[in-house]
Design a protein around this motif. Structure first.
Motif, short mmCIF file in Angstrom:
data_model
loop_
_atom_site.label_atom_id
_atom_site.label_comp_id
_atom_site.label_asym_id
_atom_site.label_seq_id
_atom_site.Cartn_x
_atom_site.Cartn_y
_atom_site.Cartn_z
N GLY A 1 0.83 -1.20 0.00
CA GLY A 1 0.00 0.00 0.00
C GLY A 1 0.86 1.25 0.00
N TYR A 2 0.19 2.40 -0.06
CA TYR A 2 0.89 3.68 -0.21
C TYR A 2 0.95 4.43 1.12
CZ TYR A 2 0.92 2.76 -5.15
OH TYR A 2 1.16 2.18 -6.37
N ALA A 3 1.87 5.39 1.18
CA ALA A 3 2.12 6.11 2.43
C ALA A 3 0.90 6.88 2.91
CB ALA A 3 3.31 7.06 2.24
N ASP A 4 0.02 7.27 1.96
CA ASP A 4 -1.17 8.02 2.36
C ASP A 4 -2.34 7.12 2.75
OD1 ASP A 4 -1.98 6.98 -0.06
OD2 ASP A 4 -2.40 8.92 -1.01
N GLY A 5 -2.09 5.82 2.81
CA GLY A 5 -3.13 4.88 3.20
C GLY A 5 -3.92 4.30 2.04
N SER A 6 -3.67 4.77 0.85
CA SER A 6 -4.40 4.27 -0.32
C SER A 6 -3.77 2.98 -0.85
CB SER A 6 -4.42 5.32 -1.43
OG SER A 6 -3.10 5.56 -1.92
N SER A 7 -4.47 2.34 -1.74
CA SER A 7 -3.96 1.14 -2.40
C SER A 7 -4.50 1.11 -3.82
CB SER A 7 -4.37 -0.13 -1.64
OG SER A 7 -5.79 -0.25 -1.62
N ALA A 8 -3.91 0.28 -4.64
CA ALA A 8 -4.35 0.16 -6.03
C ALA A 8 -4.55 -1.31 -6.38
CB ALA A 8 -3.32 0.77 -6.97
N GLY A 9 -5.59 -1.57 -7.15
CA GLY A 9 -5.85 -2.93 -7.60
C GLY A 9 -5.39 -3.11 -9.03
N LEU A 10 -5.67 -4.29 -9.57
CA LEU A 10 -5.35 -4.56 -10.96
C LEU A 10 -6.25 -3.75 -11.88
CD1 LEU A 10 -4.97 -8.46 -10.80
CD2 LEU A 10 -3.14 -6.76 -10.85
N LEU A 11 -5.76 -3.45 -13.07
CA LEU A 11 -6.55 -2.71 -14.05
C LEU A 11 -7.55 -3.59 -14.79
CD1 LEU A 11 -3.81 -0.39 -15.63
CD2 LEU A 11 -5.60 0.25 -14.01
N VAL A 12 -7.35 -4.88 -14.71
CA VAL A 12 -8.26 -5.81 -15.38
C VAL A 12 -9.64 -5.73 -14.73
CG1 VAL A 12 -8.70 -8.26 -15.82
CG2 VAL A 12 -6.38 -7.34 -16.01
N ASP A 13 -10.69 -5.76 -15.56
CA ASP A 13 -12.05 -5.66 -15.04
C ASP A 13 -12.39 -6.84 -14.13
OD1 ASP A 13 -12.53 -3.32 -16.33
OD2 ASP A 13 -13.73 -4.18 -17.95
N GLY A 14 -13.22 -6.58 -13.13
CA GLY A 14 -13.69 -7.61 -12.21
C GLY A 14 -14.50 -6.98 -11.10
N VAL A 15 -15.28 -7.80 -10.41
CA VAL A 15 -16.16 -7.25 -9.37
C VAL A 15 -15.39 -6.96 -8.08
CG1 VAL A 15 -18.19 -8.40 -10.31
CG2 VAL A 15 -16.81 -9.60 -8.62
N ASP A 16 -14.27 -7.64 -7.88
CA ASP A 16 -13.44 -7.39 -6.70
C ASP A 16 -12.02 -7.83 -7.02
OD1 ASP A 16 -13.46 -10.19 -6.53
OD2 ASP A 16 -15.00 -10.22 -4.97
N ASP A 17 -11.12 -7.69 -6.04
CA ASP A 17 -9.71 -8.01 -6.29
C ASP A 17 -9.53 -9.46 -6.72
OD1 ASP A 17 -8.92 -5.47 -5.70
OD2 ASP A 17 -8.23 -5.89 -3.66
N ALA A 18 -10.23 -10.37 -6.05
CA ALA A 18 -10.07 -11.79 -6.39
C ALA A 18 -10.54 -12.07 -7.82
CB ALA A 18 -10.86 -12.65 -5.40
N ASP A 19 -11.63 -11.43 -8.22
CA ASP A 19 -12.15 -11.62 -9.57
C ASP A 19 -11.21 -11.04 -10.60
OD1 ASP A 19 -14.19 -12.58 -11.31
OD2 ASP A 19 -14.94 -10.53 -11.55
N ARG A 20 -10.61 -9.89 -10.29
CA ARG A 20 -9.65 -9.29 -11.22
C ARG A 20 -8.41 -10.18 -11.38
NH1 ARG A 20 -12.12 -4.45 -9.32
NH2 ARG A 20 -11.01 -4.49 -7.33
N GLU A 21 -7.94 -10.73 -10.28
CA GLU A 21 -6.79 -11.64 -10.37
C GLU A 21 -7.15 -12.88 -11.19
OE1 GLU A 21 -5.07 -12.63 -6.62
OE2 GLU A 21 -4.72 -10.53 -6.05
N HIS A 22 -8.35 -13.40 -10.99
CA HIS A 22 -8.82 -14.56 -11.75
C HIS A 22 -8.88 -14.24 -13.24
CE1 HIS A 22 -11.10 -18.14 -12.79
NE2 HIS A 22 -12.02 -17.37 -13.36
N ASN A 23 -9.39 -13.07 -13.58
CA ASN A 23 -9.52 -12.70 -14.99
C ASN A 23 -8.16 -12.49 -15.66
OD1 ASN A 23 -12.29 -12.88 -14.91
ND2 ASN A 23 -12.60 -10.69 -14.52
N LEU A 24 -7.21 -11.85 -14.94
CA LEU A 24 -5.87 -11.69 -15.50
C LEU A 24 -5.23 -13.06 -15.72
CD1 LEU A 24 -3.40 -10.08 -16.37
CD2 LEU A 24 -2.78 -9.81 -13.95
N THR A 25 -5.41 -13.95 -14.77
CA THR A 25 -4.87 -15.30 -14.91
C THR A 25 -5.45 -16.00 -16.12
OG1 THR A 25 -4.51 -15.49 -12.52
CG2 THR A 25 -4.63 -17.54 -13.77
N ARG A 26 -6.76 -15.88 -16.32
CA ARG A 26 -7.41 -16.53 -17.47
C ARG A 26 -6.89 -15.95 -18.79
NH1 ARG A 26 -13.71 -17.18 -17.62
NH2 ARG A 26 -13.02 -18.25 -19.54
#
Length: 454
Positions: free
Chosen positions: A222-247
């Motif tokens: 995460g970032y110093a200001d408390g923020s975070s970034a997820g994957l750019l791949v579309d998905g309903v949540d982080d797990a779904d985005r990771e699944h879609n990138l993997t596919r």
């Protein structure tokens, strides 16, 4: 001793003699001359041996102590965009967002040709356009969409390209989102080429995340200001985005396509490596998949890249330009733990030193100097320069799936080379940008002659 090559097959078209020939192999370490014939290297050896292949119609060039290298291969360079912007770069004077987009096919064609002239003057004989296609058909620059692909096809068919081009297809937005459905549909696109040695459609480009200074790299901490970034791949949540990138990665691999993934954060890099490992189960072909940028790759991730045969395209100049910004957004000391170029060299990662032009200048000499500066003092500067030169010649040829016919100087290999005014192994890396590129030859044809005399 006889010159390497078969001198019985005819007279050379061109002989360069009286210099230093850096083959990037263990062969012919004392070579002073090289002969070209029919777009291939005919022989390498001493002046006497190689000049024996010259006939009345052979062109001869006295190197006068200059050095011959394999042609430089920039494995990550946006040539059309570069041709539109040059001499501006995003990290140079007058940088920032481009203000001169390409609106017409004539402008795109001119940009590609302009970039070709520039790259030839730098000794670059091959490059990769890492992301062209329908994902950017409505993009703001006009330098990345399907019409650019069409222009490359036309120029290749007309024999007007001055460098060999590899293309990765883009089915999402540049520096933006992509969807699983778009990528899967794109895998069936036509990737044929009239001559893959000049224009090759290798596979696909995917943006996993953004970049650390913009707080868009997908990181574990995460970032110093408390923020975070997820994957750019579309998905309903982080797990779904990771699944879609993997596919996406697994599907491309099983379709026999190379995948280059823009991934800068350690979390995104982890997802990519896991996907490549999954894709390889029962489908073990080495397709040359690679991570683009890989800023925050950990030591463990670099070792996994070696084990999985995953390459890494790095831009040392970006490390120098953005290190302070990385510390500002991620915390003090993070930059020093990023861009582990020394470990990548030590572990044997398939690393390509690239420019990402027009983010940076396309001058590979500056990138080698930047890498040396980032790495710090070398015990053996000559050895380091040799290692970094391989990252601009040998390793990019492997990434292109072309190591059998380009990337080194040896009989039978493509006659792609450049001539430097001085031996790069005889100068400090910091001095390399001041060493002129005097001559560039592609497929046995001179495409740049600085002095106009050879």
């Amino acid at each position: 001793m006889r010159a390497a090559g078969d001198s019985t097959r005819g007279i050379a078209d061109l002989v360069l003699h009286g210099g230093v020939v850096r083959t990037m192999t263990e062969q012919n370490p004392a070579a002073t001359a090289i002969a070209l014939r029919g777009g291939r290297i005919a022989a390498i050896g001493t002046d006497r041996e190689v000049l024996a292949l010259a006939g009345p119609a052979t062109g001869t060039i006295d190197l006068a102590g200059r050095a011959v290298l394999p042609g430089i291969n920039d494995a990550h360079l946006h040539a059309t965009w570069l041709g539109a912007l040059w001499p501006r770069t995003l990290f140079g004077p007058g940088g920032g967002e481009p203000r001169n987009p390409l609106h017409t096919n004539e402008q795109r064609r001119a940009a590609i040709l302009r970039a070709g002239e520039l790259l030839a003057s730098l000794g670059i004989t091959s490059y990769t356009e890492p992301g062209l296609g329908p994902g950017e058909d409505d993009g703001p620059t006009g330098a990345f969409g399907s019409p650019v692909v069409a222009q490359y096809r036309e120029l290749a068919a007309e024999g007007l390209l001055k460098a060999r081009v590899t293309v990765l297809s883009l089915y999402g937005e540049l520096d933006g989102r992509s969807s699983l459905s778009d990528v899967l549909a794109g895998l069936a696109a036509d990737r044929s080429s009239s001559d893959p040695r000049w224009l090759r459609f290798a596979g696909i480009k995917i943006f996993a995340d953004g970049i650390p200074p913009m707080r868009s790299a997908c990181t574990k901490c995460g970032y110093a200001d408390g923020s975070s970034a997820g994957l750019l791949v579309d998905g309903v949540d982080d797990a779904d985005r990771e699944h879609n990138l993997t596919r996406m990665i697994v599907a491309a691999h099983r379709a026999g396509l190379q995948v280059g993934v823009h991934a800068t954060g350690d979390r995104s890099i982890e997802v990519v490596l896991n996907a490549v490992e999954l894709a390889g189960v029962g489908h073990g072909a080495d397709l040359g998949h690679y991570v683009i940028h890989g800023d925050m790759a950990s030591s463990e991730q670099l070792r996994r890249m070696v084990d999985l045969g995953v390459g890494l395209d790095v831009q040392p100049g970006i490390a120098l330009c953005t290190g302070e910004q990385v510390d500002a957004v991620l915390g003090p000391g993070v930059a020093a733990e990023s861009w582990r170029l020394g470990e990548a060299l030590e572990f044997g990662v398939r690393m390509c030193v690239t420019s990402d032009a027009p983010v940076l200048s396309p001058d590979w000499r500056r990138q080698i100097a930047a890498a040396d500066e980032w790495l710090g003092p070398a015990e053996d500067p000559r050895q380091r320069t040799a290692q970094l030169l391989r990252c601009c010649t040998v390793e990019p040829a492997r990434q292109d799936g072309a190591a059998s016919w380009k990337g080194v100087l040896a009989p039978g290999m493509a006659a792609d080379l450049c001539v430097l005014a001085a031996d790069p192994l005889a100068v400090a890396p910091a001095e390399l940008p001041d060493v002129d590129v005097d001559l560039t030859v592609v497929d046995g044809r001179i495409v740049h002659d600085r002095a106009g005399t050879g």
